[in-house]
Motif scaffolding. Structure first.
Motif, mmCIF file in Angstrom:
data_model
loop_
_atom_site.group_PDB
_atom_site.id
_atom_site.type_symbol
_atom_site.label_atom_id
_atom_site.label_comp_id
_atom_site.label_asym_id
_atom_site.label_seq_id
_atom_site.Cartn_x
_atom_site.Cartn_y
_atom_site.Cartn_z
ATOM 1 N N GLU A 156 89.152 107.671 88.382
ATOM 2 C CA GLU A 156 88.849 108.005 87.037
ATOM 3 C C GLU A 156 88.250 109.147 86.753
ATOM 4 O O GLU A 156 88.403 109.952 85.848
ATOM 5 N N SER A 161 94.133 109.666 85.363
ATOM 6 C CA SER A 161 94.439 108.422 85.003
ATOM 7 C C SER A 161 94.485 108.170 83.584
ATOM 8 O O SER A 161 95.189 107.423 83.053
ATOM 9 N N ARG A 170 100.540 105.493 77.657
ATOM 10 C CA ARG A 170 101.272 104.305 77.659
ATOM 11 C C ARG A 170 101.503 103.645 76.525
ATOM 12 O O ARG A 170 102.528 103.224 76.146
ATOM 13 N N ILE A 171 100.616 103.722 75.611
ATOM 14 C CA ILE A 171 100.511 102.874 74.348
ATOM 15 C C ILE A 171 101.751 103.419 73.461
ATOM 16 O O ILE A 171 102.435 102.594 72.596
ATOM 17 N N MET A 225 104.823 104.381 74.134
ATOM 18 C CA MET A 225 106.043 103.744 74.361
ATOM 19 C C MET A 225 106.217 102.305 73.538
ATOM 20 O O MET A 225 107.164 101.777 73.502
ATOM 21 N N ILE A 226 105.090 101.630 73.064
ATOM 22 C CA ILE A 226 104.846 100.471 72.506
ATOM 23 C C ILE A 226 104.795 100.492 70.988
ATOM 24 O O ILE A 226 105.482 99.883 70.549
ATOM 25 N N GLU A 281 89.949 94.559 70.643
ATOM 26 C CA GLU A 281 90.735 94.595 71.906
ATOM 27 C C GLU A 281 90.412 95.393 73.076
ATOM 28 O O GLU A 281 89.908 96.485 72.898
ATOM 29 N N GLU A 282 90.419 94.687 74.225
ATOM 30 C CA GLU A 282 90.244 95.396 75.499
ATOM 31 C C GLU A 282 91.451 96.001 75.838
ATOM 32 O O GLU A 282 92.538 95.316 76.388
ATOM 33 N N LYS A 283 91.546 97.304 75.996
ATOM 34 C CA LYS A 283 93.042 97.898 76.147
ATOM 35 C C LYS A 283 93.066 98.571 77.362
ATOM 36 O O LYS A 283 92.350 98.967 78.131
ATOM 37 N N MET A 284 94.396 98.947 77.768
ATOM 38 C CA MET A 284 94.791 99.795 79.078
ATOM 39 C C MET A 284 94.090 101.170 78.745
ATOM 40 O O MET A 284 93.558 101.797 79.665
ATOM 41 N N GLY A 285 94.268 101.683 77.423
ATOM 42 C CA GLY A 285 93.931 103.033 77.395
ATOM 43 C C GLY A 285 93.456 103.297 75.857
ATOM 44 O O GLY A 285 92.913 102.209 75.046
ATOM 45 N N ILE A 286 93.297 104.417 75.312
ATOM 46 C CA ILE A 286 93.031 104.773 73.964
ATOM 47 C C ILE A 286 91.627 103.733 73.645
ATOM 48 O O ILE A 286 91.320 103.590 72.600
ATOM 49 N N ALA A 331 97.575 109.244 81.761
ATOM 50 C CA ALA A 331 98.730 108.165 81.835
ATOM 51 C C ALA A 331 98.471 106.742 80.968
ATOM 52 O O ALA A 331 99.186 106.381 80.287
ATOM 53 N N ARG A 332 97.025 106.243 81.127
ATOM 54 C CA ARG A 332 97.021 105.016 80.414
ATOM 55 C C ARG A 332 96.903 105.360 78.879
ATOM 56 O O ARG A 332 97.351 104.572 78.253
ATOM 57 N N ASP A 333 96.504 106.562 78.414
ATOM 58 C CA ASP A 333 96.456 106.667 76.883
ATOM 59 C C ASP A 333 98.057 106.719 76.476
ATOM 60 O O ASP A 333 98.339 106.233 75.703
#
Lengths: 593, 593
Positions: free
Chosen positions: A417, A422, A429-430, A432-433, A253-258, A425-427
């Motif tokens: 970047e 950034s 974020r996950i 929370m999900i 998957e292409e993700k927002m982070g990690i 924050a992007r890493d």
């Protein structure tokens, strides 16, 4: 390139001044004296700073690549993983019978923190393995344990958790993956799983997938879910690797982070699986490891905030812009460093007071897990079970918010970047999900944990706060006013919210669930308020006992005062929201959104 | 692929039911009847949905590329830009003397919203041009206006704003870029500018850079800054393009979001520049366009939240997971759509009530700008000047927060780029930073705007709220209780905070500035509370007057009630924080962070 140094002094403060680890009557805790934990934390911090930190940007930029069905991790990950494995970091609290070091979970948790701060995506490869290890250790057969655990403690083989499918995440009862029993006692597992962290990679010889699936003919819904071991390579009787199993990577998957962690779509196609524990009891196996897994995610929340905070402080001391409104501070420079400005301070103090409170909360949680498991302490088990959704939900929400705040200190550079802010924050974020989105944590807290055993655990929680206040009041008027009174007020707000749920949730559960998210945050604030009060007592005592490093303890007290005056007042807002019930929340028909 | 449809009914509601645009005694407003604005908004919405929305992901994925010194924009941007230009969308409120349509700024603002929601990065190319147009229109010579404006209204030539340098952002007094006067009256501009949005691209024939620079020998600091026109291609006397000027792209920045817009490092090397207005008065020229520019950024905040919200609603209606705790809602399906769950509602209502309140606030701000400019109304100018930092700071903070909330509704899918929810959050993030980072907005509000003209504007603001409450109370007890009383309470909190600043900020300005960020948010809540009360009155009146679409107006009232009960209580928390002053904020030495 972002920096990171393990805050070992802060970590030691919690383990010893606050939790007084080595004095606790928990098996293994007598080993945890100051010198020993210092040595462990210095070493894990060193690995984090020297090896993992430089790879964080590399992982984010390169990401993982699927080439000919095999996932390639970013440059340098393999060598770093070998170093982590060789250092014994993957097995700190594992069972010595299977090659672990048998240290308390508290020690494991503290030692992990620097790894997570330095490189969250990288550390997930071993983190997931630890989760899979725990599931097999508790629920697996002797044979399974002997076959898999020695290799998993060393991370020669890593592990994964396969729960989610495209059409089902939270509601696992909708699961479609099937496990068909074979004559030889094994199962053929077929189905698709998504969002599988560390689903495939080149860091280990074998990957042990733990897969939830349904045995045809079993009960409907969640009660028909079983847990299976599905190794990437089948394991021969002598322990050597056999043939490739019917499991393959659909895509990354292409993700927002990690980006450094390979999040895979996994396809199971008549793959050989081995039932773990009893048939149809797969969810129970999941639940037993949930407290630890969720505490680990809560740690990710504040650990990312810690790393972001360290960089924000460095930038605020370095960046020259404007002058202190009360008078020039650095006349020899073209402008003052921005740390002189009150709003930058406000932002940094928000971060600092959150991270240190969150660390204390998490370590205390780890201590409770040790007490529950090693002393068979039902009260500790009840308490940590109650607070697990708070640790996970509150610390990841706030951890992300604070990483965003740290990014804000950088102004425009925070959005570029190259500066690395950034990514934090992007890493973050996950967190929370995954491991149950935070709305589900709130539901678990209000819909399940509050009422558990007749509300026994939450009542014990309030008693604990009350006793703590009573035991520590009356010695120092200023301290009572600054620490104990705000804690008392916040705790009263929390009790009032609980009361509202009891009185109004019966006739309509929506009245309680409409306030669940606010309640989770309110509870989080009270827990951090409680931890700051405990840290305050510890700092006060240290100073009274003539500690030499007065600045360190004074800083703790000042940071605690900040939390008490600037963060804790949030509880009354949450209470006001909760007390309006479901009416405005549920007023609209779905079509009118 | 994310969807977007312009919420024209909501937009019309604000323009007509709330602001009663066509009844206002402002030149040009008589044209703004319901049919006319409907036609404009339908058309801009159509362009947004059909052309810009599909390009949003393309822009994010492809980004801009620097090839042989020239920036190439993502596939399809050029054709879409031509369509926008051909449709006359770039000149709606521009001066008819230079090819504009001379419509009110309110109409321009509303028409822009769908473009920003659909594709924020794309719309910045014309947005920046509009800003540069305004600066030249107000401060340029007749010759400059004749030369540049006709091409800029059509976006045949686009514009940029060049303020920031590597070592100076907020503190422009530190600027190093030099402009050396030449014998022919022009200047040679030399220096490096960073973070230049739309700095170079392939969408227009020429790019008109507005550059701040210092004329050697001028005053030190901010008072020695002048504004220059530096075209990419020099313009011949007959208006044709001449030789390439000494300006080049150093690089394109890799950013967290808005990848479709080229954020450039611009190098000026003896580039020919033309002084705009007076020497050393460059900052004044910047300030005159600031209200509009910052309102435009505030709009970006809520417009991204609107787009994210629309997708979150669609997903919440589509995704089946779990059952309504009060009873199955969709027995024919394997599970209920997640919109049945109270915490999903809570999240969606937070988004909805914010976005609609923010839209009303922004349109009202645009109306005040029209009144200030077209009627020379000093009171309107004072009011919008006071609220500009609130529009920019509060709406972008909350806009980002709500985009993150919308992403959360998607669970794991929200973190996967393919679903598009990450982009809304990443794009929205920049709005908190550029055009003055939000901490600077808070400083502007508390350090400058509050005390302007002896506090005249803030007093006028409170009078306005008071008068509004008085004028609308007493007709409907429930309405008073639900809308007017919460507004009154929140407004009292805001006044108390202002009072605290007055009483404590004198002896130590840090006491005021430590609370500036909380004050900005508090002010934002009161403004949205005020807008919801106005929308409530409008909806109540429409229903009383027998409006046929009762559901629409009932929904407005229900959404307003949500904001009043669930968001407005935040003011008391902010007040509590503010009233603790600077002590805990400024307690630590910089070395102790």
């Amino acid at each position: 390139m972002p920096i990171y140094h393990a805050p070992t002094k802060d970590m030691q403060f919690i383990m010893h001044d606050v939790l007084k680890a080595s004095e606790q009557d928990i098996p293994g805790y007598d080993e945890l004296d100051r010198d020993f934990t210092a040595a462990v934390l210095e070493e894990s911090g060193k690995l984090a700073t020297e090896v993992l930190t430089p790879l964080n940007t590399v992982g984010d930029t390169e990401g993982c690549k699927l080439e000919n069905g095999v996932v390639r991790t970013p440059t340098g990950f393999k060598e770093a993983f070998d170093q982590m494995r060789d250092g014994g970091w993957t097995a700190l609290d594992c069972d010595p019978d299977y090659g672990g070091q048998g240290l308390p979970y508290l020690m494991h948790t503290a030692a992990q923190e620097p790894f997570v701060s330095a490189n969250m995506a990288f550390n997930m490869y071993q983190g997931l393995t630890h989760g899979a290890y725990t599931a097999i250790h508790i629920h697996g057969s002797e044979q399974q344990k002997k076959t898999y655990l020695p290799k998993m403690t060393t991370c020669e083989w890593t592990g994964t958790m396969n729960l989610t499918e495209p059409h089902c995440g939270t509601d696992l009862g909708l699961m479609r993956t099937k496990a068909v029993p074979q004559d030889d006692g094994t199962y053929k597992v077929t189905g698709q799983k998504i969002f599988i962290s560390a689903g495939d990679h080149d860091l280990a010889e074998n990957i042990i997938h733990l897969v939830l699936a349904k045995i045809p003919g079993g009960p409907d819904g969640i009660k028909g879910v079983s847990l299976f071991i599905v190794p990437k390579f089948l394991v021969n009787e002598d322990g050597s690797l056999g043939e490739r199993n019917g499991v393959s990577v659909g895509k990354i998957e292409e993700k927002m982070g990690i980006h450094g962690n390979s999040t895979c779509v996994m396809n199971y196609d008549d793959a050989t699986g081995y039932l773990v524990g009893e048939a149809h009891k797969g969810m129970r196996a999941m639940f037993t490891m949930m407290n630890e897994a969720r505490l680990g995610v809560g740690l990710q929340g504040y650990a990312q905030a810690e790393a972001a905070y360290q960089n924000a402080v460095a930038y605020a001391n370095d960046r020259l812009q404007g002058r202190d409104v009360t008078g020039v501070k650095a006349p020899e420079k073209s402008a003052d460093p921005i740390i002189v400005h009150p709003d930058i301070r406000r932002n940094l103090m928000d971060q600092k007071s959150f991270v240190e409170g969150a660390r204390a909360f998490t370590y205390w949680g780890a201590y409770l897990i040790d007490r529950a498991h090693k002393n068979d302490d039902a009260a500790a088990e009840g308490l940590i079970s109650l607070m697990t959704p708070v640790i996970k939900g509150f610390l990841t929400d706030k951890g992300f918010e604070m990483a965003v705040n740290a990014q804000q200190v950088y102004g425009g550079h925070g959005y570029i970047e190259e500066w690395g802010m950034s990514q934090f924050a992007r890493d973050a974020r996950i967190a929370m999900i995954y491991e149950g989105a935070n709305g589900i944590q709130a539901l678990d807290l209000v819909g399940r944990k509050l009422a558990q055993e007749g509300g026994k655990h939450v009542m014990a929680y309030f008693d604990m706060i009350k006793t703590f206040i009573k035991d520590n009041a009356g010695q120092d008027e200023a301290f009572d006013k600054e620490f104990l009174e705000p804690l008392k007020a916040a705790s009263k707000d929390l009790q009032a919210a609980g009361m509202y749920f009891m009185q109004n949730g019966m006739k309509n559960p929506h009245n309680a669930l409409s306030g669940s998210y606010d309640f989770m945050h309110m509870f989080g604030h009270v827990c951090l308020g409680y931890m700051w009060a405990r840290m305050g007592v510890a700092a006060r005592d240290a100073l009274a006992n003539g500690a030499s490093d007065t600045q360190f303890y004074e800083t703790k007290l000042a940071t605690g005062r900040y939390y008490m005056t600037r963060q804790l007042p949030a509880t009354s807002m949450h209470l006001a929201r909760i007390q309006t019930g479901a009416d405005t929340v549920m007023a609209l028909d779905a079509a009118n959104f």
